[in-house]
Structure formats: C-alpha cells, structure tokens
Design a protein around this motif. Structure first.
Motif, short mmCIF file in Angstrom:
data_model
loop_
_atom_site.label_atom_id
_atom_site.label_comp_id
_atom_site.label_asym_id
_atom_site.label_seq_id
_atom_site.Cartn_x
_atom_site.Cartn_y
_atom_site.Cartn_z
N TYR A 73 0.83 -1.19 0.00
CA TYR A 73 0.00 0.00 0.00
C TYR A 73 0.87 1.26 0.00
O TYR A 73 1.87 1.33 0.70
CB TYR A 73 -0.92 0.01 1.22
N TRP A 78 -4.16 4.10 0.52
CA TRP A 78 -4.83 4.32 1.81
C TRP A 78 -5.97 5.34 1.68
O TRP A 78 -6.99 5.21 2.35
CB TRP A 78 -3.82 4.81 2.85
N VAL A 79 -5.79 6.34 0.82
CA VAL A 79 -6.87 7.30 0.60
C VAL A 79 -8.09 6.60 0.01
O VAL A 79 -9.23 6.83 0.44
CB VAL A 79 -6.38 8.43 -0.33
N GLU A 80 -7.85 5.72 -0.96
CA GLU A 80 -8.96 4.97 -1.54
C GLU A 80 -9.55 3.97 -0.55
O GLU A 80 -10.75 3.72 -0.53
CB GLU A 80 -8.48 4.24 -2.79
N HIS A 81 -8.68 3.43 0.31
CA HIS A 81 -9.13 2.41 1.27
C HIS A 81 -10.12 2.98 2.29
O HIS A 81 -11.06 2.29 2.69
CB HIS A 81 -7.90 1.84 2.00
N ARG A 82 -9.91 4.22 2.71
CA ARG A 82 -10.81 4.82 3.69
C ARG A 82 -11.80 5.80 3.06
O ARG A 82 -12.41 6.62 3.76
CB ARG A 82 -10.00 5.54 4.77
N SER A 83 -11.97 5.71 1.75
CA SER A 83 -12.90 6.60 1.07
C SER A 83 -14.33 6.34 1.52
O SER A 83 -14.71 5.20 1.86
CB SER A 83 -12.79 6.40 -0.45
N SER A 84 -15.15 7.38 1.52
CA SER A 84 -16.55 7.23 1.92
C SER A 84 -17.35 6.44 0.89
O SER A 84 -18.46 5.98 1.19
CB SER A 84 -17.19 8.61 2.11
N ARG A 86 -16.28 3.62 -0.34
CA ARG A 86 -15.76 2.26 -0.35
C ARG A 86 -16.87 1.21 -0.26
O ARG A 86 -16.75 0.12 -0.83
CB ARG A 86 -14.77 2.07 0.79
N HIS A 87 -17.97 1.54 0.43
CA HIS A 87 -19.04 0.56 0.58
C HIS A 87 -19.72 0.27 -0.76
O HIS A 87 -20.00 -0.89 -1.09
CB HIS A 87 -20.08 1.05 1.59
#
Length: 405
Positions: A73, A78-84, A86-87
């Motif tokens: 990573y 990480w920015v994409e991983h915790r993006s709103s 992501r769901h």
C-alpha cells in the motif's frame, strides 16, 4: 552449442553506476492457446460430474486468485481504502470477489434445500399430497439457544486464523529488516569492491526470494532467481532439497573466504541467525494448521444449522425462508471462508513486493556509497584545515543551527 556468457558482477563506484545484477521482472501471462499439451478427449456427462462442475469451478477461481501478486500500500491506496465510497465500490465488486465466488456451491446447495422444503410444505398446505405427509416445522427455541455458540465459534475461529496471519507478517518483517541490515553491514565492512563482495550481496538478496518460493506452492524459483544468481550457483540451489538453507550455506562460505577481522566476521555471521529464525517460524506456520477438530466442528455446525433453518423459520416466514437461508448462508459461510483463507498467511502477503523493496534498498545503498564517502572525506579535510596548530577548532567553526531558525 556455445556456452552462454555469465554476467560480470564488478561494481564501479561512481554517481552514474548501476546495480551489477537485475531483479527478475514479473512473469508474463500465458495464454491458453500456448498450452503445449493436447486437449483431452471429451468426457461423458454423469450426475456426479455435473454436481462437481460448480465446486471445481469455484475452487479453480479461488486457487488462481491466491497466486496473484499482492501490492504494497502507498498513500494513494490508503486514501482509496478509507474513502466514503468504499461501501458502494465493495458492493459493486462482489461478483469478482474470490471469497464470494468460492461460496457459490454451499450457498446454492442450502438455498435449494430451502426451496425444496418450502415447496413440500406448500404442497401439504394445499392438500396436494396425502394426509399422512406432515408439515415440516419446529420450534425456534433450539436456534435461539445455539445461536450464541455458533457466533462465538466463528469469532474464535477467525481470531485464531488472524493470529497466524499476524505471526507470519511479523516473521517476514524480521526477515526483510534482517536482510537490509545484513546487506548494509557487508557494504560498510567489506572495503574492496571485489567480485566476492558482490556475490555475497547476491546471496543475501536471494534468500528472501528463496524463502518466498519455499513457502508458496507453485512458485518458480528458477525464474525468480535467474537474473540474480549465476548459472552455476543457480544449479546448486535448484538441486538442493531445502533451497533457503542452501542460500545460507553460500552466505556462510562467502564470509569465510572474505579477508575480514575476526570481530567483523563474527558480527556478520550473527546476522545469519535472523534467517534461520525466519525459516523456523514460517515453516511452523505452514506445516501446523489450526487443530483440524476445530475446523471440522465449525463446518459441521454451519451445515447442520442451515439444513434445518428452513424448518425452523417456516411458521414465521413461509416462502421468505428461501431468501433468509440465502442471506444467512452467504454471511456465515463468508466469515468462515475468510478464516480459512488467512490461516495460511503467506499467499496473502505482498512477498514479491517486499523482495523487490529489499533489492531497491541495496541498489540505492551501493550507488550512494562512493558519493557519501567522498563527501565525508571532504568534510574531514576541511575540518583539519580549519583547526589551529594546537588541534582545537578556530572560533566559530563547527557551529550549526536548526533549520528554519
């Protein structure tokens, strides 16, 4: 046939120098049309082969995804991983998830059982069957009593698998840091840029690759080490039963041949201990799974739970037992499947990228070694010239200030 020429590993220390050996590139994809094996004759379809088709397809997808290279990573990841979002992204990619695709056989099986039970109860309710056929229904009290036990069993099973994953990650962290430290010590301690020094660095860099191939089934160590070791060294490694330990023997013999002081040799030989510890921990994780009775108990509990679930829910849900069984099987079996996947941690880790990271670190250290040494020598000469005859520095010399002050 003419003998193939071997690459030269003499390192010329200059600012524009390059690393003397090349890290193996990623393997190219092999198309199905390139398969040299002739196609097998068509098989006669039987009931067993039809029933086995879907599980075989799901297992093939799961095993092919296990062999995919995992990336390390970066900040963007990480920015994409915790993006709103992501769901939504995870929901849209459900049909490409290997965990979900591997659950197609059990989910279809239990949903089919729910359809059969719902159809049977409906036929009994409409008097389509003789009167002596009973309606399949039962009290939900047993499920209410056993639901906490199933939840705890799944939690403990997943937690045990994650502890193995964490142990494997820590073991490889020590191997990678030990490799970096070992290579740094060799670069600093061995003064001459001899061929033996460069060969020793080759062996040090080859160890994590050999260990990775030793742990992951289906790895091609010959391809991975082809551009890193010479042909005769590679032949000895490929002929060994335990290839990581063979690499350690190369390292130990090279240390004995180097003209080093006894204290320096002892320090370098102590670095090999980290490699032996990494082999021991990784082999223990690979060879000893979670107790099989624990895994079997979880699987049997889940199967019996979902086989009887439509009977328990019929009085309250009727035909809704079909989607309810589907959702329950997809959810609970997904949790169990994740535990099974991470129980063997090494295919889940980005080992290829970690080996490439070690290579890049050693390459940078070699390329900057001469430059840093020249800078330090220049500073020492300037310090000697700025000192007074008594050996003390002149007024104002040696002072520095903190940046931005």
């Amino acid at each position: 046939m003419a003998a193939t020429s071997k690459p030269s590993f003499h390192f010329m220390p200059s600012s524009s120098s390059r690393f003397p050996f090349k890290f193996p590139s990623k393997p190219s994809r092999i198309l199905c049309s390139q398969n040299p094996n002739p196609p097998s004759p068509p098989r006669t379809l039987t009931l067993i082969s039809v029933l086995r088709a879907i599980p075989d397809w799901a297992d093939a997808i799961k095993e092919s995804r296990v062999k995919q290279t995992r990336p390390l990573y970066k900040h963007e990841d990480w920015v994409e991983h915790r993006s709103s979002l992501r769901h939504i992204r995870h929901l849209l990619s459900s049909l490409s998830s290997r965990v979900i695709l591997s659950l197609v056989p059990p989910v279809i099986a239990f949903t089919t059982v729910a359809v059969v039970i719902a159809s049977y109860n409906t036929a009994v309710f409409w008097d389509l069957l003789p009167e002596f056929f009973p309606t399949l229904r039962a009290s939900s009290l047993p499920y209410q009593l056993t639901a906490p036990a199933l939840a705890l069993l799944l939690v403990f099973r997943t937690e045990a698998s994650y502890s193995r994953f964490e142990e494997g990650r820590k073991a490889w962290t020590k191997v990678i840091s030990g490799t970096n430290d070992f290579a740094r010590q060799v670069i600093v301690s061995v003064g001459t840029d001899s061929a033996l020094k460069m060969a020793l660095l080759q062996y040090i860099l080859a160890f994590p690759i050999a260990l990775k191939c030793h742990l992951i089934h289906g790895s091609e160590i010959g391809r991975d080490l082809k551009n890193l070791l010479e042909d005769d060294d590679l032949a000895v490694v490929l002929g060994a039963n335990h290839r990581p330990r063979c690499i350690i023997q190369f390292i130990s013999q090279s240390l004995q041949l180097l003209n080093l002081e006894s204290s320096t040799r002892t320090t370098l030989e102590s670095k090999v201990t980290c490699f032996h510890e990494g082999i021991g921990v990784c082999e223990q994780i690979t060879s000893i799974p979670i107790p099989l009775s624990y895994t079997r108990l979880t699987s049997r509990f889940l199967v019996l739970w979902h086989l009887t679930l439509p009977i328990i829910l019929w009085d309250d849900c009727h035909w809704i037992v079909v989607p309810a069984t589907f959702i329950s099987a997809a959810s609970l079996f997904c949790i169990e499947e994740v535990g099974v996947l991470i129980e063997e941690p090494f295919p889940m880790l980005a080992l290829d990228e970690l080996c490439k990271l070690v290579y890049d670190n050693v390459q940078e250290a070699l390329m900057s070694e001469k430059k840093i040494r020249d800078i330090l020598d220049t500073k020492m000469e300037d310090r000697k010239q700025s000192s007074n005859p008594n050996g003390y520095p002149t007024s104002g010399s040696g002072q520095c200030t903190w940046p931005n002050n």
